[in-house]
Design a protein around this motif. Structure first.
Motif, mmCIF file in Angstrom:
data_model
loop_
_atom_site.group_PDB
_atom_site.id
_atom_site.type_symbol
_atom_site.label_atom_id
_atom_site.label_comp_id
_atom_site.label_asym_id
_atom_site.label_seq_id
_atom_site.Cartn_x
_atom_site.Cartn_y
_atom_site.Cartn_z
ATOM 1 N N PRO A 130 0.813 -1.225 0.000
ATOM 2 C CA PRO A 130 0.000 0.000 0.000
ATOM 3 C C PRO A 130 0.845 1.273 0.000
ATOM 4 C CG PRO A 130 0.097 -0.901 2.211
ATOM 5 C CD PRO A 130 0.834 -1.871 1.324
ATOM 6 N N GLU A 131 2.112 1.139 0.429
ATOM 7 C CA GLU A 131 2.966 2.319 0.557
ATOM 8 C C GLU A 131 4.342 2.052 -0.045
ATOM 9 O OE1 GLU A 131 1.408 4.362 4.694
ATOM 10 O OE2 GLU A 131 2.927 2.782 4.820
ATOM 11 N N VAL A 132 5.007 3.135 -0.422
ATOM 12 C CA VAL A 132 6.404 3.086 -0.868
ATOM 13 C C VAL A 132 7.162 4.179 -0.126
ATOM 14 C CG1 VAL A 132 5.971 2.129 -3.166
ATOM 15 C CG2 VAL A 132 5.889 4.623 -2.805
ATOM 16 N N VAL A 133 8.476 4.073 -0.126
ATOM 17 C CA VAL A 133 9.307 5.154 0.402
ATOM 18 C C VAL A 133 9.811 5.958 -0.791
ATOM 19 C CG1 VAL A 133 11.342 5.773 1.740
ATOM 20 C CG2 VAL A 133 9.951 3.800 2.417
ATOM 21 N N ALA A 134 9.510 7.241 -0.792
ATOM 22 C CA ALA A 134 9.872 8.119 -1.904
ATOM 23 C C ALA A 134 11.105 8.927 -1.534
ATOM 24 C CB ALA A 134 8.714 9.048 -2.243
ATOM 25 N N TYR A 135 12.093 8.922 -2.422
ATOM 26 C CA TYR A 135 13.328 9.685 -2.254
ATOM 27 C C TYR A 135 13.380 10.741 -3.356
ATOM 28 C CZ TYR A 135 14.869 5.813 0.716
ATOM 29 O OH TYR A 135 14.970 4.859 1.709
ATOM 30 N N ARG A 136 13.705 11.961 -2.976
ATOM 31 C CA ARG A 136 13.792 13.066 -3.936
ATOM 32 C C ARG A 136 15.197 13.629 -3.900
ATOM 33 N NH1 ARG A 136 11.231 17.293 -2.828
ATOM 34 N NH2 ARG A 136 10.206 17.847 -4.771
ATOM 35 N N ARG A 137 15.805 13.735 -5.100
ATOM 36 C CA ARG A 137 17.187 14.207 -5.180
ATOM 37 C C ARG A 137 17.345 15.204 -6.316
ATOM 38 N NH1 ARG A 137 19.855 9.257 -6.800
ATOM 39 N NH2 ARG A 137 17.731 8.684 -7.388
ATOM 40 N N TRP A 150 16.411 16.358 -11.744
ATOM 41 C CA TRP A 150 15.969 15.973 -10.403
ATOM 42 C C TRP A 150 15.204 14.662 -10.498
ATOM 43 C CZ3 TRP A 150 11.220 15.665 -7.665
ATOM 44 C CH2 TRP A 150 10.077 16.082 -8.361
ATOM 45 N N ALA A 151 15.338 13.853 -9.455
ATOM 46 C CA ALA A 151 14.854 12.480 -9.501
ATOM 47 C C ALA A 151 13.940 12.171 -8.325
ATOM 48 C CB ALA A 151 16.034 11.509 -9.508
ATOM 49 N N GLU A 152 12.953 11.344 -8.591
ATOM 50 C CA GLU A 152 12.102 10.743 -7.573
ATOM 51 C C GLU A 152 12.216 9.230 -7.707
ATOM 52 O OE1 GLU A 152 8.114 13.056 -6.603
ATOM 53 O OE2 GLU A 152 8.336 12.724 -8.756
ATOM 54 N N ASN A 153 12.497 8.559 -6.609
ATOM 55 C CA ASN A 153 12.544 7.098 -6.600
ATOM 56 C C ASN A 153 11.487 6.572 -5.644
ATOM 57 O OD1 ASN A 153 15.527 7.913 -7.274
ATOM 58 N ND2 ASN A 153 15.315 5.776 -7.941
ATOM 59 N N ALA A 154 10.675 5.644 -6.115
ATOM 60 C CA ALA A 154 9.701 4.953 -5.270
ATOM 61 C C ALA A 154 10.239 3.553 -5.012
ATOM 62 C CB ALA A 154 8.344 4.891 -5.956
ATOM 63 N N VAL A 155 10.529 3.251 -3.739
ATOM 64 C CA VAL A 155 11.207 2.012 -3.366
ATOM 65 C C VAL A 155 10.319 1.205 -2.418
ATOM 66 C CG1 VAL A 155 13.274 1.040 -2.266
ATOM 67 C CG2 VAL A 155 13.446 3.135 -3.630
ATOM 68 N N ARG A 156 10.383 -0.110 -2.549
ATOM 69 C CA ARG A 156 9.625 -0.979 -1.638
ATOM 70 C C ARG A 156 10.066 -0.714 -0.199
ATOM 71 N NH1 ARG A 156 6.978 -5.177 -4.306
ATOM 72 N NH2 ARG A 156 6.729 -6.236 -2.301
ATOM 73 N N PRO A 157 9.119 -0.618 0.748
ATOM 74 C CA PRO A 157 9.449 -0.246 2.136
ATOM 75 C C PRO A 157 10.469 -1.169 2.799
ATOM 76 C CG PRO A 157 7.090 -0.105 1.786
ATOM 77 C CD PRO A 157 7.658 -0.759 0.559
ATOM 78 N N GLU A 158 10.382 -2.478 2.569
ATOM 79 C CA GLU A 158 11.310 -3.393 3.240
ATOM 80 C C GLU A 158 12.743 -3.209 2.755
ATOM 81 O OE1 GLU A 158 9.511 -5.878 -0.189
ATOM 82 O OE2 GLU A 158 8.946 -4.225 1.162
ATOM 83 N N LEU A 159 12.922 -2.700 1.545
ATOM 84 C CA LEU A 159 14.271 -2.424 1.040
ATOM 85 C C LEU A 159 14.760 -1.071 1.547
ATOM 86 C CD1 LEU A 159 13.863 -3.657 -2.644
ATOM 87 C CD2 LEU A 159 14.807 -4.901 -0.692
ATOM 88 N N ALA A 160 13.842 -0.131 1.658
ATOM 89 C CA ALA A 160 14.212 1.208 2.114
ATOM 90 C C ALA A 160 14.793 1.189 3.524
ATOM 91 C CB ALA A 160 13.006 2.134 2.058
ATOM 92 N N GLU A 161 14.413 0.197 4.319
ATOM 93 C CA GLU A 161 14.936 0.108 5.686
ATOM 94 C C GLU A 161 16.457 -0.023 5.700
ATOM 95 O OE1 GLU A 161 12.995 -3.120 7.596
ATOM 96 O OE2 GLU A 161 10.997 -2.182 7.596
ATOM 97 N N ALA A 162 17.037 -0.556 4.628
ATOM 98 C CA ALA A 162 18.486 -0.764 4.579
ATOM 99 C C ALA A 162 19.218 0.343 3.835
ATOM 100 C CB ALA A 162 18.790 -2.117 3.919
ATOM 101 N N ILE A 163 18.501 1.385 3.419
ATOM 102 C CA ILE A 163 19.111 2.470 2.652
ATOM 103 C C ILE A 163 19.479 3.631 3.566
ATOM 104 C CG2 ILE A 163 18.728 4.202 0.856
ATOM 105 C CD1 ILE A 163 16.919 2.206 -0.556
ATOM 106 N N ASP A 164 20.730 4.034 3.523
ATOM 107 C CA ASP A 164 21.191 5.230 4.218
ATOM 108 C C ASP A 164 21.112 6.388 3.227
ATOM 109 O OD1 ASP A 164 22.523 7.295 5.458
ATOM 110 O OD2 ASP A 164 24.256 6.105 6.076
#
Length: 249
Positions: A130-137, A150-164
């Motif tokens: 239902p949700e994604v983690v969105a990163y804006r750069r 400029w970029a927007e990335n929509a990443v699966r939440p369980e993978l985003a937990e490991a992203i610094d």
């Protein structure tokens, strides 16, 4: 002097080896840390590192030399140009390392990240969450500081937990997912289209409202066929062109 240490590379035998090596080394050069050595290893050492012949390595280095990223000096060795920067064209040739190289080398500022409902236009890619983690750069030219895309990335939440998020200021999302998070990427589907700059894009890229931009969408799949990331990148239309090479083999 300690030589520059390039990233490792998994070769795809269906693509030209010299191209894969040049793109991988290019990504390493453009994503290097400020204190990295400018001296490259010898041709023989680089060939052994990548698992290719010296002739293939020489062809890869010639590509980077013509681009102005490196300079080769008889008896002295091969060096990274201190002001090495990306040339304007983007070439798409079916290699994950090529995608990484295309996204590397510019100054990157992370504008923010947040968990949000899957946007309607991305629902087909994330039917099971239902949700994604969105990163804006925001990426800028390393010399002039002028914004380039400029970029927007929509990443699966369980993978985003490991992203610094700090890693995203040095490396593209593709590299972070593959080399840091450990995602086994199977393919990336690219779409490039012409659009007009909306108010947000015009403000970030410092271009007139409704001016032409290049809109890139990259959908990244893992080995199970799941979409792990959808990247939407807006490029200034006056700074970039895309060239697609289709191999006959």
């Amino acid at each position: 002097m300690t030589a520059f240490a390039p990233d490792s590379l998994v070769l795809n035998r269906k693509l030209p080896l010299w191209y894969q090596v040049s793109q991988s080394l290019r990504a390493s050069i453009l994503g290097r840390t400020p204190d990295a050595s400018l001296r490259l290893p010898t041709e023989e050492q680089l060939a052994a590192h990548y698992g290719v012949s010296v002739l293939t390595m020489r062809q890869a280095l010639k590509e980077l030399e013509e681009e102005g990223l490196i300079s080769r000096h008889r008896r002295r060795g091969t060096f990274i140009e201190p002001g090495a920067r990306r040339s304007t064209p983007r070439r798409l040739l079916g290699s994950i390392d090529a995608i990484v190289a295309q996204q590397s080398g510019e100054r990157t500022t992370v504008l923010g990240h947040s968990t949000e409902p899957v946007p309607g236009e991305l629902a087909e890619f994330f039917p099971d969450v239902p949700e994604v983690v969105a990163y804006r750069r925001l990426r800028s030219d390393g010399e002039s500081g002028e914004p380039t895309n400029w970029a927007e990335n929509a990443v699966r939440p369980e993978l985003a937990e490991a992203i610094d998020p700090a890693d995203l200021e040095r490396w593209p999302m593709t590299k972070v997912l593959r080399d840091v998070v450990g995602v086994r990427i199977s393919r990336i589907t690219d779409t490039v289209e012409a659009r007009l700059a909306d108010p947000e894009t015009a403000g970030l890229l410092q271009v007139p409202l409704l001016s032409p931009i290049l809109h890139y969408t990259g959908v990244t799949y893992d080995e199970d066929g799941r979409v792990v990331d959808v990247a939407r990148i807006r490029y200034r239309g006056d700074r970039f062109s895309f060239t697609v090479t289709v191999e006959a083999h």
